[in-house]
Design a protein around this motif. Structure first.
Motif, PDB file in Angstrom:
ATOM      1  N   VAL A 258       0.878  -1.171   0.000  1.00  0.00           N
ATOM      2  CA  VAL A 258       0.000   0.000   0.000  1.00  0.00           C
ATOM      3  C   VAL A 258       0.919   1.226   0.000  1.00  0.00           C
ATOM      4  O   VAL A 258       1.851   1.282   0.791  1.00  0.00           O
ATOM      5  CB  VAL A 258      -0.908   0.011   1.260  1.00  0.00           C
ATOM      6  N   PRO A 259       0.695   2.183  -0.922  1.00  0.00           N
ATOM      7  CA  PRO A 259       1.598   3.341  -0.983  1.00  0.00           C
ATOM      8  C   PRO A 259       1.782   4.016   0.373  1.00  0.00           C
ATOM      9  O   PRO A 259       0.834   4.167   1.144  1.00  0.00           O
ATOM     10  CB  PRO A 259       0.916   4.268  -1.990  1.00  0.00           C
ATOM     11  N   SER A 260       3.007   4.407   0.647  1.00  0.00           N
ATOM     12  CA  SER A 260       3.361   5.019   1.929  1.00  0.00           C
ATOM     13  C   SER A 260       2.742   6.405   2.056  1.00  0.00           C
ATOM     14  O   SER A 260       2.649   7.139   1.076  1.00  0.00           O
ATOM     15  CB  SER A 260       4.886   5.130   2.001  1.00  0.00           C
ATOM     16  N   LYS A 267       3.722   6.308  -8.029  1.00  0.00           N
ATOM     17  CA  LYS A 267       3.455   5.339  -9.096  1.00  0.00           C
ATOM     18  C   LYS A 267       4.649   4.411  -9.229  1.00  0.00           C
ATOM     19  O   LYS A 267       5.795   4.868  -9.326  1.00  0.00           O
ATOM     20  CB  LYS A 267       3.187   6.066 -10.422  1.00  0.00           C
ATOM     21  N   GLU A 268       4.383   3.123  -9.252  1.00  0.00           N
ATOM     22  CA  GLU A 268       5.449   2.114  -9.300  1.00  0.00           C
ATOM     23  C   GLU A 268       6.128   2.111 -10.677  1.00  0.00           C
ATOM     24  O   GLU A 268       5.509   2.397 -11.692  1.00  0.00           O
ATOM     25  CB  GLU A 268       4.851   0.727  -9.025  1.00  0.00           C
ATOM     26  N   ASN A 269       7.417   1.725 -10.689  1.00  0.00           N
ATOM     27  CA  ASN A 269       8.158   1.557 -11.945  1.00  0.00           C
ATOM     28  C   ASN A 269       7.930   0.143 -12.477  1.00  0.00           C
ATOM     29  O   ASN A 269       7.889  -0.814 -11.700  1.00  0.00           O
ATOM     30  CB  ASN A 269       9.656   1.730 -11.706  1.00  0.00           C
ATOM     31  N   ILE A 270       7.855   0.021 -13.808  1.00  0.00           N
ATOM     32  CA  ILE A 270       7.616  -1.318 -14.387  1.00  0.00           C
ATOM     33  C   ILE A 270       8.714  -2.308 -14.008  1.00  0.00           C
ATOM     34  O   ILE A 270       8.439  -3.469 -13.755  1.00  0.00           O
ATOM     35  CB  ILE A 270       7.431  -1.284 -15.925  1.00  0.00           C
ATOM     36  N   TRP A 271       9.968  -1.857 -13.951  1.00  0.00           N
ATOM     37  CA  TRP A 271      11.066  -2.788 -13.669  1.00  0.00           C
ATOM     38  C   TRP A 271      11.076  -3.256 -12.207  1.00  0.00           C
ATOM     39  O   TRP A 271      11.812  -4.169 -11.873  1.00  0.00           O
ATOM     40  CB  TRP A 271      12.424  -2.182 -14.044  1.00  0.00           C
ATOM     41  N   ASP A 289      -3.108  -4.616  -8.338  1.00  0.00           N
ATOM     42  CA  ASP A 289      -2.816  -3.494  -7.442  1.00  0.00           C
ATOM     43  C   ASP A 289      -3.756  -3.602  -6.224  1.00  0.00           C
ATOM     44  O   ASP A 289      -4.518  -4.568  -6.119  1.00  0.00           O
ATOM     45  CB  ASP A 289      -2.889  -2.152  -8.176  1.00  0.00           C
ATOM     46  N   VAL A 290      -3.687  -2.645  -5.314  1.00  0.00           N
ATOM     47  CA  VAL A 290      -4.478  -2.808  -4.088  1.00  0.00           C
ATOM     48  C   VAL A 290      -5.975  -2.559  -4.318  1.00  0.00           C
ATOM     49  O   VAL A 290      -6.789  -2.742  -3.422  1.00  0.00           O
ATOM     50  CB  VAL A 290      -3.970  -1.938  -2.910  1.00  0.00           C
ATOM     51  N   LEU A 291      -6.342  -2.149  -5.539  1.00  0.00           N
ATOM     52  CA  LEU A 291      -7.759  -2.011  -5.880  1.00  0.00           C
ATOM     53  C   LEU A 291      -8.231  -3.186  -6.733  1.00  0.00           C
ATOM     54  O   LEU A 291      -9.350  -3.168  -7.255  1.00  0.00           O
ATOM     55  CB  LEU A 291      -7.995  -0.684  -6.596  1.00  0.00           C
ATOM     56  N   ASN A 306      -2.065   2.127 -11.927  1.00  0.00           N
ATOM     57  CA  ASN A 306      -2.146   1.262 -10.745  1.00  0.00           C
ATOM     58  C   ASN A 306      -1.848   2.030  -9.465  1.00  0.00           C
ATOM     59  O   ASN A 306      -1.267   3.111  -9.491  1.00  0.00           O
ATOM     60  CB  ASN A 306      -1.157   0.089 -10.880  1.00  0.00           C
ATOM     61  N   HIS A 307      -2.256   1.411  -8.367  1.00  0.00           N
ATOM     62  CA  HIS A 307      -2.046   1.998  -7.046  1.00  0.00           C
ATOM     63  C   HIS A 307      -1.582   0.880  -6.125  1.00  0.00           C
ATOM     64  O   HIS A 307      -2.368  -0.006  -5.754  1.00  0.00           O
ATOM     65  CB  HIS A 307      -3.379   2.602  -6.568  1.00  0.00           C
ATOM     66  N   GLY A 308      -0.294   0.876  -5.795  1.00  0.00           N
ATOM     67  CA  GLY A 308       0.230  -0.168  -4.911  1.00  0.00           C
ATOM     68  C   GLY A 308       0.195  -1.543  -5.558  1.00  0.00           C
ATOM     69  O   GLY A 308      -0.067  -1.675  -6.764  1.00  0.00           O
ATOM     70  N   VAL A 309       0.447  -2.571  -4.754  1.00  0.00           N
ATOM     71  CA  VAL A 309       0.500  -3.954  -5.246  1.00  0.00           C
ATOM     72  C   VAL A 309      -0.038  -4.902  -4.168  1.00  0.00           C
ATOM     73  O   VAL A 309       0.188  -4.689  -2.972  1.00  0.00           O
ATOM     74  CB  VAL A 309       1.964  -4.356  -5.595  1.00  0.00           C
ATOM     75  N   LEU A 310      -0.757  -5.928  -4.639  1.00  0.00           N
ATOM     76  CA  LEU A 310      -1.263  -6.977  -3.750  1.00  0.00           C
ATOM     77  C   LEU A 310      -1.030  -8.330  -4.422  1.00  0.00           C
ATOM     78  O   LEU A 310      -1.487  -8.549  -5.545  1.00  0.00           O
ATOM     79  CB  LEU A 310      -2.773  -6.759  -3.507  1.00  0.00           C
ATOM     80  N   VAL A 311      -0.308  -9.200  -3.744  1.00  0.00           N
ATOM     81  CA  VAL A 311      -0.005 -10.517  -4.302  1.00  0.00           C
ATOM     82  C   VAL A 311      -0.318 -11.582  -3.262  1.00  0.00           C
ATOM     83  O   VAL A 311       0.123 -11.488  -2.113  1.00  0.00           O
ATOM     84  CB  VAL A 311       1.494 -10.645  -4.671  1.00  0.00           C
ATOM     85  N   THR A 312      -1.096 -12.588  -3.667  1.00  0.00           N
ATOM     86  CA  THR A 312      -1.326 -13.730  -2.779  1.00  0.00           C
ATOM     87  C   THR A 312      -1.886 -14.881  -3.616  1.00  0.00           C
ATOM     88  O   THR A 312      -1.773 -14.840  -4.848  1.00  0.00           O
ATOM     89  CB  THR A 312      -2.255 -13.339  -1.595  1.00  0.00           C
ATOM     90  N   ASN A 313      -2.409 -15.917  -2.987  1.00  0.00           N
ATOM     91  CA  ASN A 313      -2.972 -17.008  -3.792  1.00  0.00           C
ATOM     92  C   ASN A 313      -4.404 -16.660  -4.223  1.00  0.00           C
ATOM     93  O   ASN A 313      -4.985 -15.680  -3.764  1.00  0.00           O
ATOM     94  CB  ASN A 313      -2.884 -18.354  -3.043  1.00  0.00           C
TER      95      ASN A 313
END
Ligand code: AMP
Ligand code: MG
Length: 326
Positions: A258-260, A267-271, A289-291, A306-313
């Motif tokens: 979640v953005p600080s 905004k996140e960089n692609i790399w 992303d978190v949305l 995008n806004h932030g990142v969310l990764v899970t199963n």
């Protein structure tokens, strides 16, 4: 495209060489200790050199491919940076014999900032703060076609091979090709094994991974979310896309970014996400992303949509998204 495609073979070789290069600098110049307070030059040297090596090796095999990477040589060419350039060249020369300063600069400048139909995204050292602290960092390389990540390579020179032996062997290479699963190898390209994400479905059993740096992610919001989901295990704080690697091999369940509040519109960089995202997805993970929106690698260097990142199963993803909405 699979692990044996020309693209994968070239990218794996380049990442392995760049890893050895970065570790050489870290051990020579830092002696394995934290160098954060004294001097940033080792990370500068490693950053430029890693980019030069990878860009050269990719361009050699794929002369028409675009590479979008973090650095250019403008600053390095300044007269007051001549000592740094000399050091970069000396180190690169040990890995690519008879390299000149002029060549090193020209290899760095193979990188462009235009996203095309087919391009490579490169972070020559992801997690520079971790590199300086003697902790985690990664070399991240991904091939993107028509906005879709097709291949991702993540070299984590300092990451333990097995959580069961955290002080044992170090150095992991994660590789994924679209539709062809994810694998972990050692940094010599050996001991390959398939990896998959955690099957935990009950959020109370989950473990979160997040940035070490409070400026890169909202630790407080993460903690509140953990409480809402009855997650009691402490978060694993780790620098770089190594977080995607430990998630892909099932060691943690949830990567939250979640953005600080220090930079809420960041905004996140692609790399910073291309390689990691395919490695998590091909290991069975879901990356948005978190949305809940898919990560967009087609709009330029910045992931502006995008806004932030969310990764899970797949199972927990919905649960976490709903908890985030609240
Ligand atoms: P991590 O090691 O996961 O904390 O991420 C390292 C990456 O965070 C670096 O490569 C930077 O590109 C990126 N970064 C820099 N500033 C920010 C920020 N304000 N929010 C999120 N990421 C950032
Ligand atoms: Mg980075």
């Amino acid at each position: 495209m699979d692990q044996n495609s020309p693209e994968a073979v070239t990218a794996i070789q380049a990442a392995i060489k760049a890893s050895a290069f970065c570790e050489r600098i870290r051990t020579d110049l830092a002696g394995g200790e934290s160098i954060l307070k004294s001097d940033r030059s080792p990370v500068t040297i490693a950053d430029y050199g890693s980019q030069a090596i990878i860009c050269k090796l990719i361009r050699e095999t794929f002369p028409n491919d675009t590479i979008v990477a973090e650095e250019d040589s403008k600053e390095l060419r300044r007269p007051d940076r001549s000592k740094i350039l000399e050091q970069v060249t000396t180190y690169v020369d040990a890995f690519i014999p008879t390299s000149s300063s002029k060549e090193v600069c020209s290899w760095i400048d193979i990188s462009s900032n235009a996203v095309t139909d087919r391009f490579w995204a490169l972070d020559p050292i992801d997690g520079t703060k971790g590199f300086l602290r003697g902790e985690q960092y990664a070399i991240a390389l991904a091939l993107i076609e028509e906005g879709v990540v097709k291949l991702g390579i993540l070299a984590c020179p300092h990451l333990y091979v097995d959580i069961a032996d955290p002080f044992g062997q170090k150095g992991c290479l994660f590789v994924a090709s679209r539709g062809k699963s994810s694998f972990q190898m050692n940094l010599h390209g050996g001991s390959q094994r398939p990896i998959s994400v955690s099957k935990v479905e009950n959020s109370s059993e989950a473990t979160i991974t997040e940035s070490v740096e409070a400026d890169h992610a909202d630790h407080l919001t993460h903690r509140r979310l953990a409480e809402r989901l009855n997650i009691s295990k402490p978060s694993v704080r780790m620098d770089s896309q190594a977080k995607y690697g430990i998630l892909a091999r099932g060691e943690v369940t949830l990567y939250l970014r979640v953005p600080s509040p220090a930079e809420p519109g960041y905004k996140e960089n692609i790399w910073d996400h291309a390689a990691g995202s395919i490695i998590a997805e091909e290991a069975g993970g879901k990356v948005t992303d978190v949305l809940g929106r898919p990560l967009d690698f087609s709009s330029g260097i910045k992931m502006v949509r995008n806004h932030g990142v969310l990764v899970t199963n797949e199972v927990l993803h919905d649960v976490v998204l709903r908890a985030l909405e609240r």
